[in-house]
Each structure stands twice: as structure tokens, then as C-alpha cells.
Design an enzyme around this catalytic site. Sequence first.
Site, mmCIF file in Angstrom:
data_model
loop_
_atom_site.group_PDB
_atom_site.id
_atom_site.type_symbol
_atom_site.label_atom_id
_atom_site.label_comp_id
_atom_site.label_asym_id
_atom_site.label_seq_id
_atom_site.Cartn_x
_atom_site.Cartn_y
_atom_site.Cartn_z
ATOM 1 N N GLU A 128 -77.481 16.494 43.162
ATOM 2 C CA GLU A 128 -76.908 17.280 42.068
ATOM 3 C C GLU A 128 -77.388 18.710 42.241
ATOM 4 O OE1 GLU A 128 -78.067 15.423 38.387
ATOM 5 O OE2 GLU A 128 -76.877 13.614 38.840
ATOM 6 N N GLY A 132 -82.189 17.391 44.592
ATOM 7 C CA GLY A 132 -81.898 17.169 46.006
ATOM 8 C C GLY A 132 -82.928 16.234 46.590
ATOM 9 N N GLN A 336 -79.321 29.892 74.679
ATOM 10 C CA GLN A 336 -80.153 30.798 75.495
ATOM 11 C C GLN A 336 -79.677 30.810 76.956
ATOM 12 O OE1 GLN A 336 -82.228 32.533 73.769
ATOM 13 N NE2 GLN A 336 -83.125 33.726 75.429
ATOM 14 N N GLU A 363 -79.045 14.086 54.038
ATOM 15 C CA GLU A 363 -79.596 12.716 54.026
ATOM 16 C C GLU A 363 -81.127 12.717 54.149
ATOM 17 O OE1 GLU A 363 -77.223 9.609 55.592
ATOM 18 O OE2 GLU A 363 -75.392 10.792 55.434
ATOM 19 N N THR A 365 -84.295 15.970 54.025
ATOM 20 C CA THR A 365 -84.781 17.045 54.895
ATOM 21 C C THR A 365 -85.862 16.511 55.847
ATOM 22 O OG1 THR A 365 -86.516 17.563 53.324
ATOM 23 C CG2 THR A 365 -84.433 18.790 53.082
ATOM 24 N N SER A 366 -86.207 17.332 56.834
ATOM 25 C CA SER A 366 -87.293 16.930 57.748
ATOM 26 C C SER A 366 -88.586 16.710 56.966
ATOM 27 C CB SER A 366 -87.507 18.010 58.809
ATOM 28 O OG SER A 366 -86.397 18.033 59.670
HETATM 29 N N1 COS Z 1 -85.263 0.599 50.752
HETATM 30 C C1 COS Z 1 -85.341 -0.141 49.631
HETATM 31 N N2 COS Z 1 -86.081 0.219 48.542
HETATM 32 C C2 COS Z 1 -86.759 1.387 48.627
HETATM 33 C C3 COS Z 1 -86.716 2.205 49.754
HETATM 34 C C4 COS Z 1 -85.938 1.782 50.861
HETATM 35 N N3 COS Z 1 -85.824 2.512 51.949
HETATM 36 N N4 COS Z 1 -87.484 3.282 49.545
HETATM 37 C C5 COS Z 1 -88.011 3.149 48.328
HETATM 38 N N5 COS Z 1 -87.569 1.992 47.760
HETATM 39 C C6 COS Z 1 -87.881 1.480 46.428
HETATM 40 C C7 COS Z 1 -89.372 1.616 46.122
HETATM 41 O O1 COS Z 1 -90.084 0.481 46.555
HETATM 42 C C8 COS Z 1 -89.370 1.771 44.615
HETATM 43 O O2 COS Z 1 -89.206 0.485 44.058
HETATM 44 P P1 COS Z 1 -89.984 0.045 42.682
HETATM 45 O O3 COS Z 1 -89.317 0.834 41.601
HETATM 46 O O4 COS Z 1 -89.763 -1.429 42.563
HETATM 47 O O5 COS Z 1 -91.427 0.433 42.872
HETATM 48 C C9 COS Z 1 -88.086 2.542 44.337
HETATM 49 O O6 COS Z 1 -87.234 2.323 45.483
HETATM 50 C C10 COS Z 1 -88.305 4.047 44.166
HETATM 51 O O7 COS Z 1 -88.975 4.529 45.337
HETATM 52 P P2 COS Z 1 -90.101 5.667 45.255
HETATM 53 O O8 COS Z 1 -91.043 5.342 44.131
HETATM 54 O O9 COS Z 1 -90.657 5.821 46.624
HETATM 55 O O10 COS Z 1 -89.201 6.923 44.831
HETATM 56 P P3 COS Z 1 -89.583 8.476 44.707
HETATM 57 O O11 COS Z 1 -88.941 8.990 43.476
HETATM 58 O O12 COS Z 1 -91.055 8.663 44.908
HETATM 59 O O13 COS Z 1 -88.738 9.156 45.890
HETATM 60 C C11 COS Z 1 -88.142 9.888 48.077
HETATM 61 C C12 COS Z 1 -88.785 8.825 47.168
HETATM 62 C C13 COS Z 1 -88.696 11.273 47.903
HETATM 63 C C14 COS Z 1 -88.426 9.360 49.455
HETATM 64 C C15 COS Z 1 -86.615 9.879 47.800
HETATM 65 O O14 COS Z 1 -86.336 10.515 46.576
HETATM 66 C C16 COS Z 1 -85.806 10.533 48.893
HETATM 67 O O15 COS Z 1 -85.524 9.907 49.927
HETATM 68 N N6 COS Z 1 -85.380 11.800 48.665
HETATM 69 C C17 COS Z 1 -84.451 12.465 49.538
HETATM 70 C C18 COS Z 1 -83.079 12.166 49.031
HETATM 71 C C19 COS Z 1 -82.057 12.396 50.075
HETATM 72 O O16 COS Z 1 -82.176 11.958 51.214
HETATM 73 N N7 COS Z 1 -80.989 13.053 49.648
HETATM 74 C C20 COS Z 1 -79.884 13.297 50.473
HETATM 75 C C21 COS Z 1 -78.712 12.759 49.741
HETATM 76 S S1 COS Z 1 -77.363 12.371 50.735
HETATM 77 S S2 COS Z 1 -76.733 14.146 51.351
#
Ligand code: COS
Length: 380
Positions: A128, A132, A336, A363, A365-366
Site C-alpha cells: 500500500e 511496503g 561498462q 517481492e 527488498t534486499s
Molecule cells: N511461510 C509461511 N508462514 C510464514 C512465513 C512463510 N514464509 N513467514 C512468516 N510466516 C508466519 C510466521 O510464522 C507468523 O506466524 P504466527 O502469527 O503464527 O506467529 C506470521 O507468518 C507472521 O510472520 P512474522 O511475525 O515474521 O511477520 P512480520 O510482521 O515480522 O514480517 C517480514 C515479516 C518483514 C519478513 C514480512 O513483512 C515481509 O516479507 N515483508 C516484505 C513484504 C514484501 O515482500 N512485499 C513485496 C510485496 S509484492 S511486490
Amino acid sequence: MNGFELNDDQQAARDAAREFAQKRLKPLAQSFDEEEAIGREVYKEAAELGFFGLSTPEQYGGLGLDMVAYACVMEEIARASASFQICLTVHNSLASGAIIRAGNDEQKKRFLPKMASGEWIGAYCLSEPGSGSDAGSLTTAAVLDGDHYVLNGTKAWVSSAGFADVFIVFVSTDRSKGGRGVSCLIVEKNLPGMTLGKKEKKMGVRGSDTREISFKDTRVPKANLLGVQDEGFKIALAILDSGRIGIAAQATGIAQAALDEALAYAKERKQFGKTLAEFQATQFKLADMALGVEASRLLTWRAAHVFGKGRATREASMAKLFASETANKVAFQAVQIHGGNGYIREFAVERYYRDARITEIYEGTSEIQRLVIARELLRG
Ligand code: COS
């Protein structure tokens, strides 16, 4: 995959994709970039080859390919056109992938066959304007009213938004619970209150159609809830594991294309009475580029192989991180090696350089990939 070799099915999928990509996509890729659009006939031809149902089970009209074959197809398509590949990877791994993973029988029967045939194109709406990397902080609200959810909010950077038919939309059904109050809905196009934003003017992957989508009191049938209410964030992250394999394959394809061009140019271009390829300064660049491409491909195949057996969060993030950083380095060196010619649009490396940039951003960031890998390591 058998050891480091592809099996017959994976090889056949790779060959078919390479043929279509090199013969049909590559000659058009520059025009996709310049016109900031991809002609409908390209979608039709790809659909006829089954590329919109790559991993969709055969019972729903897909090819039922395994994830390694999927990664091979995605790399070959990206090697010719990263813009077209992003539409395919979002459609296959994120949109159809969400329904395959979390849909009930009725949802699968209703959506998957038309998505596999390419009649309906899928999009994925997680980010949104204000959320992000911290995806769980999304604020698009869905409130249950009878047998419908009522949606309000805006989704950002939605690939294929301008022509997609089926949107996988993550919404907040309980703001007080953050990520644990997120749900996932299948939203069909053109519902009342749904508005598409302007087409974003991007640095790279310019042939892909990226827009915002806003919802104002948009009513979505409760029957379109994917999985369980308030448990949608786990679907989002699990699906992103396969999405990240698609982006790793994309980055590998861009890097391979940049290496192909750099090799050809280095063998032809002469300075100081010798071809560039005869200079050790060029040879060392080419060696590092080839090393990066091979390592990216192996990490991507490895992640795909593990994904086929179960959870591949760490492997997918490693592949995505390494391949996207490599694509940027390889495209940089390809420019280059081309010198001044690399900076003008008649040479494809100029586009690869711009296309590579997004692979380190979308999907996840790094920085997010490093965070995910570290968490997985520390979890033990
Ligand atoms: N597969 C299945 N479940 C997963 C998982 C995965 N790969 N990764 C995490 N989970 C589960 C966790 O176990 C947790 O479960 P519980 O609620 O039962 O504890 C839940 O999902 C939430 O995970 P977490 O607590 O790790 O979430 P966070 O809010 O800390 O966020 C990040 C984790 C930062 C890694 C996540 O927000 C992320 O990947 N952000 C980037 C988003 C992105 O890629 N955006 C691009 C969009 S498409 S252009």
C-alpha cells in the site's frame, strides 16, 4: 531435478520457453519498453503454450510443472523480456499460487481453469502507499456486512493492474491485531467502487502495467475469502516464497542476457588494434559475470527444489537476494564493456541495466531478504 541435471520434463519446459522467448519475445522486447505496453497477441501466444498455468494442476487445465521447471521457464522468458516475465510470474506464482495453496474446491474450480488458459489474468495486491516492507501494517479495511466484505483503502504497485481480471487482495479484518488480523480475498475486476490509478512511469520493466487500485465501499462476496479470516498474512508470506523464486529466475535471466550481449560485443569491438575480449581487463569482468550467473541459477534451482518438498523461506530469500544483486552487477559490467554504446537505447544492455534495478526491490527488498535469512538462521 536430479542432482544438478534437469530431468526430461524440466528440460522440455526450458526448451519450449527458450524457443518462444528467443523467437517471439526478444525481437519485440525493446518495443515493449518504448511503448510501455505489451501487445495482446503476445499474451495469446504464451497462453497457447500453457505459460499461464505452469504449475497449476492438470485437473484445472494447467501444465502441472514442478517448481524447478517453473524456474527454468521464468528464466528463459526474462532473458528475452523482463517486462513480460513479471506478468507471468505474478500471475502464476502469486495469483494462481494463492488459490492453489489456500483455495477451497469451489474457488479452485471457478478460478483456476480460466487463469490457466490465460483468459483471466491474475494480480497480487499486498503493498500500500504506506506499507511496503512492513507488509503486516496494511490498512485497507474489510468489514463483514451480511454475506459480503466491504472494502475501503488503496493498494500500490500492482503489476498487471490495468488489464487483470482476478486480484488477490490482502485486507485488514482486525486492525487491533496487525498482521494477525489480515485476511485474503479474491476480488474480481470492475466491481462497483473499484478504481484503477494511472499507469506508473517506471525506470525499468516498462512494458509491465503497474498501478494503484482503490476501493470505496466495494462489496466482495464472503465466498471469496481465501483460507481463514485473520490468517491471510501467512498466505501472503508463504506465497511470497514462490514469488521470490520467480524473481530470482527473472534476475538470472536478465544477468544471462547481459552476459550474452557483453560476450558478443567483446569479441567484435576492437580498440588499440585488438578485440576487447583479448584484454585481460575484459576477460576478468566476463569471468566474474559468468560465475555470478551460474551461482544465481543454482541457488534458484535449489530453492525451487526445496519448495517442491516443503517450506523454502530461507532458500527462496537467498536465491532472490543473490540473483538480484548479481543481475545488477552483471548488467553494470555489461554496460561498462559496451562503453558509450552501452548508454544508448539501441543496445539492449541499457535496458537490462534499468530492468535489473527492480529485482532488488519488489517481492521484498534486499534488506528484507537479509532479515528473513537471518531470522531463519537464528531460529535454528
Ligand atoms: N511461510 C509461511 N508462514 C510464514 C512465513 C512463510 N514464509 N513467514 C512468516 N510466516 C508466519 C510466521 O510464522 C507468523 O506466524 P504466527 O502469527 O503464527 O506467529 C506470521 O507468518 C507472521 O510472520 P512474522 O511475525 O515474521 O511477520 P512480520 O510482521 O515480522 O514480517 C517480514 C515479516 C518483514 C519478513 C514480512 O513483512 C515481509 O516479507 N515483508 C516484505 C513484504 C514484501 O515482500 N512485499 C513485496 C510485496 S509484492 S511486490
